[in-house]
Design an enzyme around this catalytic site. Structure first.
Site, short mmCIF file in Angstrom:
data_model
loop_
_atom_site.label_atom_id
_atom_site.label_comp_id
_atom_site.label_asym_id
_atom_site.label_seq_id
_atom_site.Cartn_x
_atom_site.Cartn_y
_atom_site.Cartn_z
N ILE A 19 -52.66 -60.53 38.59
CA ILE A 19 -53.39 -60.74 37.31
C ILE A 19 -55.09 -60.87 37.70
O ILE A 19 -55.58 -60.25 36.98
CB ILE A 19 -52.92 -62.17 36.81
CG1 ILE A 19 -51.55 -61.90 36.16
CG2 ILE A 19 -54.09 -62.67 35.48
CD1 ILE A 19 -50.88 -63.27 35.43
N ASP A 38 -61.39 -64.77 47.05
CA ASP A 38 -59.77 -64.70 47.75
C ASP A 38 -59.68 -65.23 49.11
O ASP A 38 -60.72 -64.85 49.81
CB ASP A 38 -59.25 -63.15 47.24
CG ASP A 38 -57.79 -63.19 47.09
OD1 ASP A 38 -57.38 -63.09 45.99
OD2 ASP A 38 -57.11 -63.38 48.05
N ASP A 54 -61.48 -70.03 50.20
CA ASP A 54 -60.44 -70.95 49.94
C ASP A 54 -60.51 -72.00 48.96
O ASP A 54 -61.30 -72.93 49.23
CB ASP A 54 -60.03 -71.72 51.38
CG ASP A 54 -58.87 -72.67 51.34
OD1 ASP A 54 -58.13 -72.88 50.23
OD2 ASP A 54 -58.71 -73.54 52.27
N VAL A 55 -60.11 -72.10 47.60
CA VAL A 55 -60.20 -72.97 46.86
C VAL A 55 -59.69 -74.21 47.10
O VAL A 55 -60.28 -75.05 46.26
CB VAL A 55 -59.67 -72.39 45.27
CG1 VAL A 55 -60.05 -70.89 44.97
CG2 VAL A 55 -58.12 -72.33 45.28
N ASN A 81 -58.29 -68.06 38.30
CA ASN A 81 -57.05 -67.48 38.44
C ASN A 81 -56.17 -67.83 39.59
O ASN A 81 -54.98 -67.84 39.62
CB ASN A 81 -57.11 -65.93 38.18
CG ASN A 81 -55.83 -65.15 38.46
OD1 ASN A 81 -54.74 -65.18 37.50
ND2 ASN A 81 -55.52 -64.71 39.75
N SER A 138 -49.95 -71.20 32.18
CA SER A 138 -48.80 -70.76 32.29
C SER A 138 -47.74 -71.09 31.05
O SER A 138 -48.03 -72.16 30.53
CB SER A 138 -47.90 -71.02 33.52
OG SER A 138 -46.45 -70.61 33.69
N TYR A 151 -44.39 -76.73 39.68
CA TYR A 151 -45.20 -75.83 38.99
C TYR A 151 -45.57 -75.79 37.71
O TYR A 151 -46.71 -75.97 37.21
CB TYR A 151 -44.49 -74.36 39.07
CG TYR A 151 -45.32 -73.35 38.75
CD1 TYR A 151 -46.30 -72.73 39.42
CD2 TYR A 151 -45.03 -72.75 37.64
CE1 TYR A 151 -47.22 -71.56 38.93
CE2 TYR A 151 -45.86 -71.50 36.95
CZ TYR A 151 -46.89 -71.01 37.55
OH TYR A 151 -47.50 -70.03 37.22
N LYS A 155 -49.10 -76.87 35.79
CA LYS A 155 -49.87 -75.78 34.59
C LYS A 155 -50.02 -76.79 33.71
O LYS A 155 -50.88 -76.40 32.67
CB LYS A 155 -49.08 -74.65 34.48
CG LYS A 155 -48.93 -73.81 35.70
CD LYS A 155 -50.50 -73.11 36.00
CE LYS A 155 -50.29 -72.07 37.02
NZ LYS A 155 -51.68 -71.56 37.29
N THR A 183 -43.21 -64.83 32.21
CA THR A 183 -42.95 -64.38 33.48
C THR A 183 -43.59 -63.09 33.79
O THR A 183 -43.30 -62.23 32.86
CB THR A 183 -41.42 -64.45 33.60
OG1 THR A 183 -41.00 -65.78 33.63
CG2 THR A 183 -41.01 -64.07 35.26
#
Length: 258
Positions: A19, A38, A54-55, A81, A138, A151, A155, A183
């Protein structure tokens, strides 16, 4: 294609694949100067610029955001993201795993937004109507999914965080929204399918779970993000935009088995 983002600076975390990459490409095609943050930005195509980040590390995030904003000549758009997945029930993951996923999926947004806010405020002052944040949330934030306890919890936090951020920064001229994909056919989902006992059957089950009968594409999610950061969405803030093939809101009858 419209050049409605011409001259704006955009930053996309987790933008080297899936994405994130689809979004970065779309924003660039519409005229934005785009930086990708990234863990592995080496394959990011021109004209996107990549920054190894590295977030999960505040110092890494601050350094990357500062470099990207300087190189872009400012920052108008932030797309949070970057994220990780997790499979299992509440029994299946340790405290350490819970901390690790929440640290990336929730605190990763906090770190990146915190570092970007001075630049977004400047954009709101000098280029009114351009400052915007979009978080990738999500369907898991609004629907109970099996084997996704950690998960979904992360979210759900992203959804609430989006609303709180929108309220905090609306008077500063910064809009904050999120997208809620169903998904989606991403590399992570591909790895899950590859690891399944019967990948074809698992893909069929995921397709059937969404009323449209197929997985969402990364380009469809990117298009939703592109709308939320655009001038066309100038009055849209504190909104979660579902891109889920009708999964959350529709209750359609199963397709009869012939």
């Amino acid at each position: 294609m419209s050049k409605d983002l011409q001259g704006l600076g955009a930053l996309v975390t987790g933008g080297a694949s899936g994405i994130g990459l689809a979004t970065a490409r779309l924003l660039s095609e519409r005229g934005a100067r785009v930086a990708v943050l990234d863990l592995n930005p080496d394959g990011v195509p021109h004209p996107l610029s990549g920054y190894r980040t590295d977030v999960g590390d505040d110092g890494s995030v601050r350094a990357a955001v500062e470099s990207a904003a300087r190189d872009l000549g400012g920052l108008d758009i932030l797309v949070n993201n970057a994220g990780v997945g997790a499979v299992g029930t509440v029994e299946d993951q340790s405290d350490e795993q819970w901390h690790a996923v929440l640290d990336i999926n929730v605190l990763g947004i906090v770190r990146t937004t915190r570092a970007a806010l001075p630049y977004l405020r400047e954009a709101a002052r000098s280029r009114p109507g351009t400052a915007s944040v979009v978080n990738t949330c999500s369907i898991g934030a609004t629907a109970g999914l099996p084997q996704r306890a950690l998960y979904c919890a992360s979210k759900g936090a992203v959804l609430s965080l989006t609303l709180a951020m929108a309220a905090d920064h609306i008077r500063e001229g910064i809009r904050v929204n999120c997208v809620n994909p169903g998904t989606t056919d991403t590399p992570w989902v591909g790895r899950l399918l590859d690891a399944a006992d019967d990948p074809e059957a698992e893909r069929a089950a995921l397709n059937a779970r969404q009323p449209l009968g197929r997985l969402v594409t990364v380009d469809e999610v990117a298009a939703a993000i592109g709308y939320l950061v655009s001038p066309a969405a100038a009055s849209v803030t504190g909104t979660s935009l579902a891109v889920d093939g009708g999964m959350h809101g529709l209750r359609v009858r199963p397709v009869p088995v012939s």
